[in-house]
Write a protein that holds these residues in place. Structure first.
Motif, PDB file in Angstrom:
ATOM      1  N   ARG A 301      -4.222   9.658  14.925  1.00  0.00           N
ATOM      2  CA  ARG A 301      -3.997  10.959  15.566  1.00  0.00           C
ATOM      3  C   ARG A 301      -3.821  12.052  14.518  1.00  0.00           C
ATOM      4  O   ARG A 301      -4.279  13.169  14.682  1.00  0.00           O
ATOM      5  N   PHE A 302      -3.181  11.721  13.403  1.00  0.00           N
ATOM      6  CA  PHE A 302      -2.943  12.721  12.356  1.00  0.00           C
ATOM      7  C   PHE A 302      -4.065  12.753  11.306  1.00  0.00           C
ATOM      8  O   PHE A 302      -3.972  13.443  10.307  1.00  0.00           O
ATOM      9  N   ASN A 303      -5.092  11.926  11.566  1.00  0.00           N
ATOM     10  CA  ASN A 303      -6.219  11.852  10.633  1.00  0.00           C
ATOM     11  C   ASN A 303      -5.816  11.344   9.247  1.00  0.00           C
ATOM     12  O   ASN A 303      -6.362  11.784   8.235  1.00  0.00           O
ATOM     13  N   TYR A 304      -4.823  10.465   9.171  1.00  0.00           N
ATOM     14  CA  TYR A 304      -4.437   9.815   7.919  1.00  0.00           C
ATOM     15  C   TYR A 304      -5.085   8.430   7.911  1.00  0.00           C
ATOM     16  O   TYR A 304      -5.463   7.901   8.952  1.00  0.00           O
ATOM     17  N   SER A 305      -5.162   7.838   6.739  1.00  0.00           N
ATOM     18  CA  SER A 305      -5.745   6.489   6.714  1.00  0.00           C
ATOM     19  C   SER A 305      -4.751   5.485   7.299  1.00  0.00           C
ATOM     20  O   SER A 305      -3.530   5.633   7.167  1.00  0.00           O
ATOM     21  N   LYS A 306      -5.302   4.466   7.971  1.00  0.00           N
ATOM     22  CA  LYS A 306      -4.458   3.453   8.628  1.00  0.00           C
ATOM     23  C   LYS A 306      -3.757   2.597   7.582  1.00  0.00           C
ATOM     24  O   LYS A 306      -4.086   2.643   6.406  1.00  0.00           O
ATOM     25  N   GLY A 307      -2.824   1.774   8.044  1.00  0.00           N
ATOM     26  CA  GLY A 307      -2.220   0.785   7.144  1.00  0.00           C
ATOM     27  C   GLY A 307      -0.911   1.212   6.514  1.00  0.00           C
ATOM     28  O   GLY A 307      -0.478   0.600   5.539  1.00  0.00           O
ATOM     29  N   LEU A 308      -0.258   2.237   7.071  1.00  0.00           N
ATOM     30  CA  LEU A 308       1.075   2.580   6.552  1.00  0.00           C
ATOM     31  C   LEU A 308       2.013   1.390   6.798  1.00  0.00           C
ATOM     32  O   LEU A 308       2.850   1.047   5.968  1.00  0.00           O
ATOM     33  N   ILE A 309       1.845   0.773   7.962  1.00  0.00           N
ATOM     34  CA  ILE A 309       2.481  -0.536   8.190  1.00  0.00           C
ATOM     35  C   ILE A 309       1.316  -1.521   8.265  1.00  0.00           C
ATOM     36  O   ILE A 309       0.330  -1.270   8.956  1.00  0.00           O
ATOM     37  N   SER A 310       1.409  -2.610   7.542  1.00  0.00           N
ATOM     38  CA  SER A 310       0.272  -3.540   7.522  1.00  0.00           C
ATOM     39  C   SER A 310       0.750  -4.954   7.202  1.00  0.00           C
ATOM     40  O   SER A 310       1.900  -5.172   6.828  1.00  0.00           O
ATOM     41  N   PHE A 311      -0.178  -5.897   7.387  1.00  0.00           N
ATOM     42  CA  PHE A 311       0.053  -7.256   6.899  1.00  0.00           C
ATOM     43  C   PHE A 311      -0.214  -7.204   5.405  1.00  0.00           C
ATOM     44  O   PHE A 311      -1.343  -6.993   4.968  1.00  0.00           O
ATOM     45  N   THR A 312       0.778  -7.366   4.621  1.00  0.00           N
ATOM     46  CA  THR A 312       0.596  -7.281   3.189  1.00  0.00           C
ATOM     47  C   THR A 312       1.640  -8.173   2.505  1.00  0.00           C
ATOM     48  O   THR A 312       2.483  -8.757   3.167  1.00  0.00           O
ATOM     49  N   SER A 313       1.563  -8.267   1.207  1.00  0.00           N
ATOM     50  CA  SER A 313       2.534  -9.104   0.494  1.00  0.00           C
ATOM     51  C   SER A 313       3.417  -8.231  -0.383  1.00  0.00           C
ATOM     52  O   SER A 313       3.064  -7.091  -0.692  1.00  0.00           O
ATOM     53  N   GLU A 314       4.508  -8.804  -0.781  1.00  0.00           N
ATOM     54  CA  GLU A 314       5.421  -8.083  -1.672  1.00  0.00           C
ATOM     55  C   GLU A 314       4.698  -7.692  -2.950  1.00  0.00           C
ATOM     56  O   GLU A 314       4.844  -6.591  -3.466  1.00  0.00           O
ATOM     57  N   GLN A 315       3.850  -8.631  -3.430  1.00  0.00           N
ATOM     58  CA  GLN A 315       3.084  -8.385  -4.667  1.00  0.00           C
ATOM     59  C   GLN A 315       2.142  -7.205  -4.491  1.00  0.00           C
ATOM     60  O   GLN A 315       2.071  -6.321  -5.334  1.00  0.00           O
ATOM     61  N   ALA A 316       1.409  -7.216  -3.345  1.00  0.00           N
ATOM     62  CA  ALA A 316       0.444  -6.141  -3.109  1.00  0.00           C
ATOM     63  C   ALA A 316       1.154  -4.808  -3.048  1.00  0.00           C
ATOM     64  O   ALA A 316       0.651  -3.812  -3.567  1.00  0.00           O
TER      65      ALA A 316
END
Ligand code: SF4
Ligand code: SF4
Length: 328
Positions: A301-316
């Motif tokens: 909705r705000f035209n920002y890239s997705k993935g501010l919350i995501s499946f990710t690792s501590e390392q990433a």
């Protein structure tokens, strides 16, 4: 154990507060996967006892005859060492998946999650959206409220009865069981287990819901021991999201020194365990990814890239060489 800082005094509450959680319904990629998996699992659970093989029920654990029929093979009590081996392989597979993908079992395929999803779906259809449910619960008892609550609990009990009778049909021949239920001619033992499992399902999926995951499930407690820095978890990218603040759609966050989190609170409102993922890794998180779908919707909705919350690792997240985030 819940810690609460109040006026510089550390208050230690032995149990979490009993506040109701009103989950907002959320659509998105991960929710499609969850719903599809739920339907597949429920379909398999209900249809398996109806499969016939060689004129008999293909899968039947006949306790009276002390035999477990599985298609053409019949297991006897002395063969249960095989079953123990299968359980061990299953347990180690689960541990492997947990250390790799975190709590995906909890969020996507655990029966508690699948059944709760179905019961919340019914609640949403009968009582309305999250805001409507909050308003309804605040209202004094009226005929309309009584009617909605009555329909919801009736449907929950019906679903519980179907679920309980399906479970028992793995132990009692399915045709005999349903004939007896229809003719109200079940034995005392079958009646007892039918009532027992109906009430357990109704209580667990209708009333207890996330409390089973946060306060009762032992697996939830020791899963963190299987995590390492490369385990995929649902996480909030703090470096990108902070400083969080509401803003208008056209505002340039950089001009105001803001991060990408618009503080819409949707990630909290959709969370079935009522936590705020922005506070970091918490044992209550079941990796259901509802907050990912909610946040992605806001980012779009705000035209920002997705993935501010995501499946990710501590390392990433700490920019070390690691597995990449699933969603970029
Ligand atoms: S924090 Fe996100 S992934 Fe974890 S339980 Fe809540 S909604 Fe699900
Ligand atoms: S959904 Fe995303 S943008 Fe909204 S409060 Fe949560 S993290 Fe911030």
């Amino acid at each position: 154990m819940n810690f609460d800082l109040q006026e510089e005094n550390l208050i230690i509450k032995p149990y979490k507060s009993n506040e109701s959680i009103y989950v907002r319904e959320q659509k998105g990629v991960y929710q499609k996967i969850r719903r599809l998996l739920s339907w597949i699992l429920i379909f398999i659970f209900i249809s398996l006892p109806f499969i016939q093989y060689d004129g008999q029920q293909a899968i039947l654990l006949d306790i009276a005859k002390q035999q477990f029929r599985f298609f053409s093979v019949t297991f006897w009590p002395q063969d249960f060492i095989l079953l123990a081996s299968i359980f061990m392989v299953g347990a180690f597979s689960l541990f492997f998946v947990t250390s790799w993908l975190g709590r995906v079992w909890c969020g996507f395929v655990c029966p508690q999650t699948v059944w709760t999803l179905a019961y919340v779906w019914v609640e949403h259809r009968v009582e309305g959206t999250r805001n409507q449910r909050v308003a309804l619960d605040k209202q004094p008892m009226t005929f309309n409220k009584l009617q909605k609550k009555g329909i919801k609990h009736f449907l929950w009990l019906l679903m519980s009865l179907i679920s309980a009778s399906t479970f028992i049909s793995y132990f009692v021949p399915v045709t005999q069981l349903y004939n007896n239920i229809v003719q109200l001619d079940c034995s005392g033992t079958v009646t007892f287990w039918l009532c027992f499992f109906t009430l357990c399902t109704y209580g667990n999926a209708g009333w207890l819901r996330e409390k089973v995951c946060t306060d009762m499930c032992p697996y939830a407690r020791f899963q963190a021991a299987m995590f390492d820095k490369s385990t995929l978890l649902v996480a909030y990218d703090k470096s990108r999201g902070e400083k969080r603040s509401p803003r208008k759609l056209k505002d340039d966050p950089k001009a105001f020194g803001l991060g990408d989190c618009v503080d819409c609170n949707l990630c909290v409102e959709v969370c079935p365990t009522g936590i705020d993922i922005r506070n970091g890794l918490q044992y209550e998180c079941i990796n259901c990814a509802l907050c990912i779908d909610a946040c992605d919707e806001t980012m779009e909705r705000f035209n920002y890239s997705k993935g501010l919350i995501s499946f990710t690792s501590e390392q990433a997240l700490s920019n070390e060489k690691s597995k990449e985030s699933i969603i970029k």
